[in-house]
Design an enzyme around this catalytic site. Structure first.
Site, short mmCIF file in Angstrom:
data_model
loop_
_atom_site.label_atom_id
_atom_site.label_comp_id
_atom_site.label_asym_id
_atom_site.label_seq_id
_atom_site.Cartn_x
_atom_site.Cartn_y
_atom_site.Cartn_z
N GLN A 1 1.04 -0.89 0.03
CA GLN A 1 0.21 0.29 0.11
C GLN A 1 0.99 1.55 0.17
O GLN A 1 2.14 1.64 0.78
CB GLN A 1 -0.35 0.09 0.82
CG GLN A 1 -2.15 1.07 0.90
CD GLN A 1 -2.35 1.07 3.09
OE1 GLN A 1 -2.02 0.97 3.59
NE2 GLN A 1 -3.51 0.79 2.87
N GLY A 2 0.60 2.06 -1.07
CA GLY A 2 2.03 3.65 -1.26
C GLY A 2 0.35 4.88 -1.13
O GLY A 2 0.34 5.35 -1.98
N SER B 1 1.33 6.61 2.70
CA SER B 1 1.98 7.92 3.44
C SER B 1 3.28 8.30 2.70
O SER B 1 4.30 7.40 1.74
CB SER B 1 2.53 7.07 4.57
OG SER B 1 1.28 6.54 5.15
N GLU C 1 -10.14 -1.17 5.79
CA GLU C 1 -8.85 -1.62 6.66
C GLU C 1 -9.85 -0.86 8.49
O GLU C 1 -8.66 -2.30 8.78
CB GLU C 1 -7.95 -0.59 6.67
CG GLU C 1 -6.59 -0.41 7.23
CD GLU C 1 -5.55 -0.06 6.55
OE1 GLU C 1 -5.65 1.41 5.61
OE2 GLU C 1 -4.39 -0.27 6.78
N ASN D 1 -5.01 6.79 16.25
CA ASN D 1 -5.52 6.90 17.19
C ASN D 1 -6.03 7.73 17.15
O ASN D 1 -7.72 8.33 18.03
CB ASN D 1 -6.07 5.70 18.92
CG ASN D 1 -5.55 4.36 18.28
OD1 ASN D 1 -5.61 4.09 17.73
ND2 ASN D 1 -5.66 3.80 18.97
N GLU D 2 -5.24 8.26 17.56
CA GLU D 2 -5.59 10.23 17.58
C GLU D 2 -6.69 11.01 16.41
O GLU D 2 -7.50 11.30 16.74
CB GLU D 2 -4.15 11.54 17.79
CG GLU D 2 -3.59 11.49 18.86
CD GLU D 2 -3.10 9.87 18.77
OE1 GLU D 2 -2.60 9.56 18.10
OE2 GLU D 2 -2.86 9.76 19.96
C1 LIG Z 1 3.13 -0.54 11.12
C2 LIG Z 1 3.15 0.29 10.43
C3 LIG Z 1 2.56 -0.08 9.66
C4 LIG Z 1 2.79 1.01 7.81
N1 LIG Z 1 2.33 0.59 6.63
C5 LIG Z 1 1.88 1.75 6.13
C6 LIG Z 1 1.52 1.22 4.49
O1 LIG Z 1 1.60 0.03 4.29
N2 LIG Z 1 0.92 2.21 3.58
C7 LIG Z 1 1.56 3.59 4.30
O2 LIG Z 1 1.19 4.43 3.14
N3 LIG Z 1 1.64 3.21 4.89
C8 LIG Z 1 1.98 3.15 5.93
N4 LIG Z 1 2.04 3.49 7.57
C9 LIG Z 1 2.17 4.93 7.92
C10 LIG Z 1 0.89 5.40 8.82
O3 LIG Z 1 -0.18 5.39 8.05
C11 LIG Z 1 1.41 6.51 9.26
O4 LIG Z 1 2.62 6.02 10.19
C12 LIG Z 1 0.38 6.81 10.26
O5 LIG Z 1 -0.95 6.95 8.87
C13 LIG Z 1 0.70 8.56 11.20
O6 LIG Z 1 1.69 9.39 10.29
P1 LIG Z 1 2.84 9.53 9.93
O7 LIG Z 1 3.49 8.65 10.72
O8 LIG Z 1 3.68 10.26 9.44
O9 LIG Z 1 2.44 10.60 11.65
P2 LIG Z 1 1.86 12.26 11.10
O10 LIG Z 1 1.50 12.22 10.79
O11 LIG Z 1 3.51 13.36 11.87
O12 LIG Z 1 1.28 11.99 13.22
C14 LIG Z 1 2.13 12.31 13.89
C15 LIG Z 1 1.92 11.95 15.59
O13 LIG Z 1 0.84 13.84 15.22
C16 LIG Z 1 -0.37 12.93 15.94
N5 LIG Z 1 -1.58 13.83 14.81
C17 LIG Z 1 -1.44 14.71 13.69
N6 LIG Z 1 -2.32 15.12 13.26
C18 LIG Z 1 -3.36 15.11 13.83
C19 LIG Z 1 -4.35 16.27 14.11
N7 LIG Z 1 -4.67 15.84 13.20
N8 LIG Z 1 -5.16 15.77 15.64
C20 LIG Z 1 -4.90 15.14 16.68
N9 LIG Z 1 -3.44 14.41 16.43
C21 LIG Z 1 -2.98 14.45 16.03
C22 LIG Z 1 -0.28 11.84 15.57
O14 LIG Z 1 -1.50 10.99 16.05
C23 LIG Z 1 0.55 10.71 15.80
O15 LIG Z 1 0.84 10.67 17.02
C24 LIG Z 1 1.68 2.11 8.11
C25 LIG Z 1 2.71 2.35 9.46
C26 LIG Z 1 2.73 1.47 10.43
C27 LIG Z 1 3.62 2.12 12.03
#
Ligand SMILES: Cc1cc2nc3c(=O)[nH]c(=O)nc-3n(C[C@H](O)[C@H](O)[C@H](O)COP(=O)(O)OP(=O)(O)OC[C@H]3O[C@@H](n4cnc5c(N)ncnc54)[C@H](O)[C@@H]3O)c2cc1C
Length: 387
Positions: A125-126, A128, A243, A371-372
């Protein structure tokens, strides 16, 4: 309301149990975050597909069994109770496939689904990007039209199993002047195209379960787009619903962990009972796994009557990810200082099983939308609170 299985459902359960007993791998497979383990899991998926078990809810013509959601839950219960291997193609079979069935053309369904059922193609899945995680509408990776192709430039990250996967489904900015969730397209592409560089990312347990993907003038035929150009956001939201909602984490997974936790507690009862809060956590884990199961049967019933999963898929996601954390944290507390043993230590026992699960459980509140973010969705869309 009759909370019991029909004769046909019980027969279905017996059929799965018998099939698994005679087909399960004799030795445990290596982790699918290693190349050997990845291929072992692919071979297992192929074996599952020979019985029509790799994608039970799909139509028979596409390699499934045409089973309804209750049958799928029964399948999952038997699968997890048998300690069968994890599903290496879950991004494809459980997330992309339902999206393809809803939005794909007949040609796309015929092209992709039968190969997916046999795991001839394993999908990643692409979505992020470094600047677009929770805020997915900030996607910058571009797909510009040129002579029947999209030319893709940019970067994706955190793509689970993209290190060895064959295909990627992703969201790309096809209208470069667009903002936010407008102008995005849902595109399917093979990961061996010229111009693609895949860099593995090591995760907490030291294995390379993830990858970042770089696109440098990668040409993808226009017919690989799913749905209309610029309509990618809504299609991706449907995938996100699958999902968080039902398919990614069936209750049987948590029931199996809860059973293992009760068994662990019973084995270590003498030391565990010195802290009554451990016993409470074991009981809560078991009850919550049962509650999640019943809630899922209810959702399956609603869907069978033509209902849809909406924002309540967010409550589901929070519930199972927090339950998984509770169960693994409790196991670590029961194991005490033993929990820190390396898996290869002579006295390690089943520590590796719990350690690995504990590390993966940390990711539950992050992947599939943090979860946020789910709490924001519940506040705004279910409770009607202001943004
Ligand atoms: C095991 C695992 C598998 C994954 N697999 C995939 C995959 O196959 N394909 C893919 O595309 N992605 C994948 N991901 C990525 C995942 O979707 C992202 O990590 C996730 O969406 C969070 O984005 P970020 O890491 O950029 O964190 P950020 O968006 O930078 O967030 C950082 C922190 O800020 C908080 N935050 C951000 N915005 C808000 C808001 N508006 N209100 C309250 N809190 C907020 C978040 O909750 C988090 O705690 C995977 C992640 C993990 C851990």
């Amino acid at each position: 309301m009759r909370l019991e299985y029909t004769d046909a459902q019980q027969q279905f359960r017996r059929e799965i149990r018998a099939w698994l007993q005679s087909h399960l791998p004799k030795q445990p497979l290596r982790s699918f975050d290693t190349i050997e383990g990845f291929e072992q899991h692919r071979a297992w998926e192929r074996e599952l597909s020979t019985g029509g078990w790799s994608a039970v809810t799909w139509p028979e013509a596409l390699g499934g069994r045409g089973a309804d959601l209750i049958d799928w839950l029964i399948f999952e219960e038997e699968y997890w109770a048998a300690n069968a291997p994890l599903r290496v193609n879950q991004n494809g079979i459980f997330l992309l496939a339902p999206t393809l069935m809803e939005y794909g053309t007949e040609a796309q369904k015929k092209r992709f689904l039968p190969r997916m059922a046999k795991s001839e193609d394993i999908w990643a899945q692409g979505w992020s990007e470094p600047g677009a995680g929770s805020d997915m509408a900030a996607i910058r990776c571009r797909a510009v039209r040129d002579d029947g192709h999209y030319v893709i430039n940019g970067q994706k990250t955190w793509s689970t199993r993209a290190v060895w996967a064959d295909w990627l489904f992703g969201l790309f900015r096809s209208d470069v002047d667009s903002q936010r969730h407008h102008g995005l397209s849902f595109i399917l592409l093979p990961l061996n195209l010229p111009g693609i560089t895949i860099r593995p990312i090591r995760q907490l347990n030291g294995m390379t379960g993830f990858a970042e993907i770089f696109f440098d003038d990668v040409r993808v035929p226009v017919e690989n787009r799913l749905g209309d150009e610029g309509a990618g956001w809504n299609i991706a939201m449907a995938t996100a619903g699958f999902e968080r909602g039902l398919m990614l984490r069936s209750p049987a997974r948590f029931q199996q962990t809860a059973r293992a936790l009760v068994e662990l507690y019973q084995r270590h009862r003498k030391s565990a009972d010195s802290d009554p809060s451990i016993r409470d956590a074991v009981i809560k884990s078991w009850m919550d796994a049962e509650a999640y199961t019943l809630a899922t049967y209810r959702t399956a019933g609603l869907l069978a009557k033509g209902g849809r999963i909406g924002a309540e898929s967010s409550t589901n996601k929070i519930f199972w990810s927090e339950l998984d954390l509770l169960m693994h944290e409790t196991a670590m507390r029961i194991l005490g200082s033993h929990a820190e043993l390396m898996p290869e230590a002579p006295d390690a026992g089943d520590t590796a099983y719990w350690q690995d699960g504990f590390m993966f459980a940390q990711a539950g509140p992050i992947y599939a939308g943090t979860n946020e973010i789910q709490r924001n969705i519940i506040a705004e869309r279910m409770l009607g609170l202001p943004r």
